[in-house]
Design a protein around this motif. Structure first.
Motif, mmCIF file in Angstrom:
data_model
loop_
_atom_site.group_PDB
_atom_site.id
_atom_site.type_symbol
_atom_site.label_atom_id
_atom_site.label_comp_id
_atom_site.label_asym_id
_atom_site.label_seq_id
_atom_site.Cartn_x
_atom_site.Cartn_y
_atom_site.Cartn_z
ATOM 1 N N TRP A 26 0.961 -1.316 0.227
ATOM 2 C CA TRP A 26 0.014 -0.126 0.067
ATOM 3 C C TRP A 26 0.842 1.195 0.024
ATOM 4 O O TRP A 26 0.512 2.024 -0.734
ATOM 5 N N ALA A 27 1.871 1.295 0.703
ATOM 6 C CA ALA A 27 2.763 2.487 0.834
ATOM 7 C C ALA A 27 3.345 2.654 -0.411
ATOM 8 O O ALA A 27 3.543 3.675 -1.111
ATOM 9 N N GLU A 28 3.833 1.656 -0.941
ATOM 10 C CA GLU A 28 4.484 1.502 -2.606
ATOM 11 C C GLU A 28 3.336 2.150 -3.667
ATOM 12 O O GLU A 28 3.776 3.054 -4.567
ATOM 13 N N VAL A 29 2.047 1.640 -3.612
ATOM 14 C CA VAL A 29 1.126 2.094 -4.324
ATOM 15 C C VAL A 29 1.052 3.542 -4.165
ATOM 16 O O VAL A 29 0.762 4.273 -5.153
ATOM 17 N N MET A 30 0.927 4.007 -2.898
ATOM 18 C CA MET A 30 0.779 5.595 -2.656
ATOM 19 C C MET A 30 1.905 6.509 -3.463
ATOM 20 O O MET A 30 1.782 7.301 -3.924
ATOM 21 N N ARG A 31 3.223 5.867 -3.150
ATOM 22 C CA ARG A 31 4.367 6.630 -3.476
ATOM 23 C C ARG A 31 4.016 6.674 -5.182
ATOM 24 O O ARG A 31 4.542 7.728 -5.692
ATOM 25 N N GLU A 32 3.803 5.423 -5.871
ATOM 26 C CA GLU A 32 3.916 5.526 -7.220
ATOM 27 C C GLU A 32 2.656 6.565 -7.911
ATOM 28 O O GLU A 32 2.665 6.959 -8.791
ATOM 29 N N MET A 33 1.692 6.574 -6.885
ATOM 30 C CA MET A 33 0.636 7.605 -7.400
ATOM 31 C C MET A 33 0.928 8.923 -7.108
ATOM 32 O O MET A 33 0.570 9.948 -8.340
ATOM 33 N N GLY A 127 5.506 -8.668 -7.822
ATOM 34 C CA GLY A 127 4.417 -8.088 -7.197
ATOM 35 C C GLY A 127 4.836 -6.661 -6.388
ATOM 36 O O GLY A 127 3.989 -5.928 -6.480
ATOM 37 N N TYR A 128 5.847 -6.802 -5.780
ATOM 38 C CA TYR A 128 6.413 -5.582 -4.972
ATOM 39 C C TYR A 128 6.743 -4.424 -6.074
ATOM 40 O O TYR A 128 6.543 -3.112 -5.631
ATOM 41 N N LEU A 129 7.478 -4.536 -7.066
ATOM 42 C CA LEU A 129 8.099 -3.800 -7.992
ATOM 43 C C LEU A 129 7.105 -3.305 -8.858
ATOM 44 O O LEU A 129 7.023 -2.095 -9.483
ATOM 45 N N ILE A 130 6.178 -4.115 -9.611
ATOM 46 C CA ILE A 130 5.356 -3.999 -10.851
ATOM 47 C C ILE A 130 3.698 -3.782 -10.400
ATOM 48 O O ILE A 130 3.263 -2.489 -10.692
ATOM 49 N N SER A 131 3.245 -4.347 -9.666
ATOM 50 C CA SER A 131 1.779 -4.239 -9.453
ATOM 51 C C SER A 131 1.389 -2.642 -8.732
ATOM 52 O O SER A 131 0.428 -2.243 -9.149
ATOM 53 N N PRO A 132 2.354 -2.387 -7.826
ATOM 54 C CA PRO A 132 1.912 -0.776 -7.505
ATOM 55 C C PRO A 132 2.004 0.133 -8.785
ATOM 56 O O PRO A 132 1.196 1.198 -8.752
ATOM 57 N N LYS A 133 2.976 0.073 -9.575
ATOM 58 C CA LYS A 133 2.978 0.985 -10.682
ATOM 59 C C LYS A 133 2.046 0.688 -11.787
ATOM 60 O O LYS A 133 1.160 1.595 -12.269
ATOM 61 N N ILE A 134 1.215 -0.505 -11.733
ATOM 62 C CA ILE A 134 0.125 -0.806 -12.746
ATOM 63 C C ILE A 134 -1.001 -0.240 -12.127
ATOM 64 O O ILE A 134 -1.961 0.575 -12.607
ATOM 65 N N ILE A 135 -1.029 -0.308 -10.774
ATOM 66 C CA ILE A 135 -2.218 0.275 -9.877
ATOM 67 C C ILE A 135 -2.231 1.794 -10.164
ATOM 68 O O ILE A 135 -3.334 2.611 -10.415
ATOM 69 N N ALA A 136 -1.206 2.405 -9.805
ATOM 70 C CA ALA A 136 -1.179 3.703 -10.075
ATOM 71 C C ALA A 136 -1.201 4.399 -11.438
ATOM 72 O O ALA A 136 -1.960 5.221 -11.431
ATOM 73 N N MET A 138 -2.961 2.894 -13.578
ATOM 74 C CA MET A 138 -4.483 2.632 -14.120
ATOM 75 C C MET A 138 -5.629 3.818 -13.425
ATOM 76 O O MET A 138 -6.358 4.071 -13.424
ATOM 77 N N THR A 139 -4.909 4.372 -11.916
ATOM 78 C CA THR A 139 -5.746 5.076 -11.151
ATOM 79 C C THR A 139 -5.505 6.627 -11.645
ATOM 80 O O THR A 139 -6.485 7.398 -11.927
ATOM 81 N N MET A 140 -4.070 7.058 -11.773
ATOM 82 C CA MET A 140 -3.583 8.280 -11.982
ATOM 83 C C MET A 140 -4.097 8.968 -13.410
ATOM 84 O O MET A 140 -4.347 9.968 -13.570
ATOM 85 N N VAL A 141 -3.705 8.039 -14.606
ATOM 86 C CA VAL A 141 -3.988 8.290 -15.807
ATOM 87 C C VAL A 141 -5.350 8.936 -16.224
ATOM 88 O O VAL A 141 -5.531 9.922 -16.709
ATOM 89 N N PRO A 142 -6.569 8.049 -15.524
ATOM 90 C CA PRO A 142 -7.651 8.752 -15.917
ATOM 91 C C PRO A 142 -8.025 10.186 -15.230
ATOM 92 O O PRO A 142 -8.516 10.972 -15.828
ATOM 93 N N ILE A 143 -7.419 10.536 -14.025
ATOM 94 C CA ILE A 143 -7.415 11.704 -13.278
ATOM 95 C C ILE A 143 -6.653 12.859 -14.073
ATOM 96 O O ILE A 143 -7.086 13.947 -14.337
ATOM 97 N N LEU A 144 -5.417 12.131 -14.497
ATOM 98 C CA LEU A 144 -4.800 13.247 -15.605
ATOM 99 C C LEU A 144 -5.466 13.620 -16.933
ATOM 100 O O LEU A 144 -5.449 14.748 -17.237
ATOM 101 N N VAL A 145 -6.268 12.612 -17.338
ATOM 102 C CA VAL A 145 -6.699 12.692 -18.712
ATOM 103 C C VAL A 145 -8.108 13.723 -18.353
ATOM 104 O O VAL A 145 -8.334 14.671 -19.338
ATOM 105 N N THR A 146 -8.801 13.575 -17.166
ATOM 106 C CA THR A 146 -9.947 14.331 -16.942
ATOM 107 C C THR A 146 -9.263 15.844 -16.817
ATOM 108 O O THR A 146 -10.162 16.844 -17.221
ATOM 109 N N ILE A 147 -8.067 16.185 -16.263
ATOM 110 C CA ILE A 147 -7.847 17.603 -15.798
ATOM 111 C C ILE A 147 -7.294 17.989 -17.304
ATOM 112 O O ILE A 147 -7.553 19.136 -17.663
ATOM 113 N N SER A 148 -6.771 17.071 -18.117
ATOM 114 C CA SER A 148 -6.359 17.645 -19.388
ATOM 115 C C SER A 148 -7.509 17.858 -20.344
ATOM 116 O O SER A 148 -7.362 18.983 -21.185
#
Length: 243
Positions: A26-33, A127-136, A138-148
């Motif tokens: 969870w900490a890695e996901v937050m950092r990647e986001m 899992g430790y290195l890749i899944s947080p990046k994928i989750i971030a 898939m979560t942040m790109v839609p937010i950035l696109v909405t702002i765009s």
């Protein structure tokens, strides 16, 4: 080709195995986001405003006819921004900024044997290195696109104020006239797919890097190129299926 696809699917399966310690992941996901979202906000904002302004001016030039109402320019600029410019161009920019960072970071860990050390300690490295990046992604790109999208439409309004080719009232009339919520759904589906492609493809390139610093650079370049090609292909497929 099929061997590489098999390795890619296997890596994704390993990436989403049950985590050993949820709090660490969870900490890695937050950092990647934060890295993907806040770190990319500036460049996405600048590009969106200028693309929105340029699109509006070009549409106004092409529709310079007494038979065509000027409000049409606002409608065309709005739909073009929502459906194509904001999702696709933002994703291509993020592939260069975020994708290259992911590939080089994981590639460096591979060639310096840090990934091997994680696996020896019993840590699920994908899992430790890749899944947080994928989750971030898939979560942040839609937010950035909405702002765009919002900034692109705002850029078009600023262009109307600055150039005078279209009155701001006509532009706003076109933006609000006949709005279809399906365009927003298409844009968000594209954004989620693009976020997954950028993170997973670049992580795959980095994870299977072998050699030294030169190979890390090559993996980063290949990750950006492959993800850009797949983004354009996914753009075509999603557009065809949803529209």
């Amino acid at each position: 080709m099929f061997y590489s696809l098999g390795k890619y699917i296997l890596l994704l399966r390993l990436s989403f195995k049950k985590p050993e310690k949820f709090s660490v992941y969870w900490a890695e996901v937050m950092r990647e986001m934060v890295s993907v979202g806040i770190g990319s906000l500036g460049i996405i904002s600048i590009i969106s405003v200028f693309i929105g302004a340029a699109t509006t001016i070009q549409v106004a030039f092409q529709l310079n006819s007494p038979l065509v109402p000027l409000s049409i320019a606002g409608k065309i600029a709005r739909d073009s921004t929502i459906l194509e410019f904001s999702p696709t161009i933002s994703a291509l920019v993020l592939a260069g900024r975020v994708g290259s960072s992911i590939a080089s970071q994981i590639g460096t860990m591979r060639v310096t044997e840090q990934i091997d050390a994680l696996e020896i300690m019993g840590v699920n490295a994908p899992g430790y290195l890749i899944s947080p990046k994928i989750i971030a992604g898939m979560t942040m790109v839609p937010i950035l696109v909405t702002i765009s999208i919002l900034l692109g439409i705002t850029g078009g309004y600023i262009a109307c104020l600055a150039s005078g080719d279209i009155s701001p009232a006509d532009y706003l009339m076109g933006v609000t006239d006949g709005f279809d919520g399906l365009t927003i759904k298409v844009a968000l589906v594209k954004a989620v797919a693009f976020g997954f492609i950028i993170a997973s493809v670049c992580a795959y390139q980095g994870f299977y890097t072998s050699g030294g610093a030169l190979e890390v650079g090559q993996s980063a370049t290949q990750g950006v190129v492959y993800s850009c090609v797949m983004i354009l292909f996914a753009d075509l497929v999603i557009t065809r299926l949803m529209l």
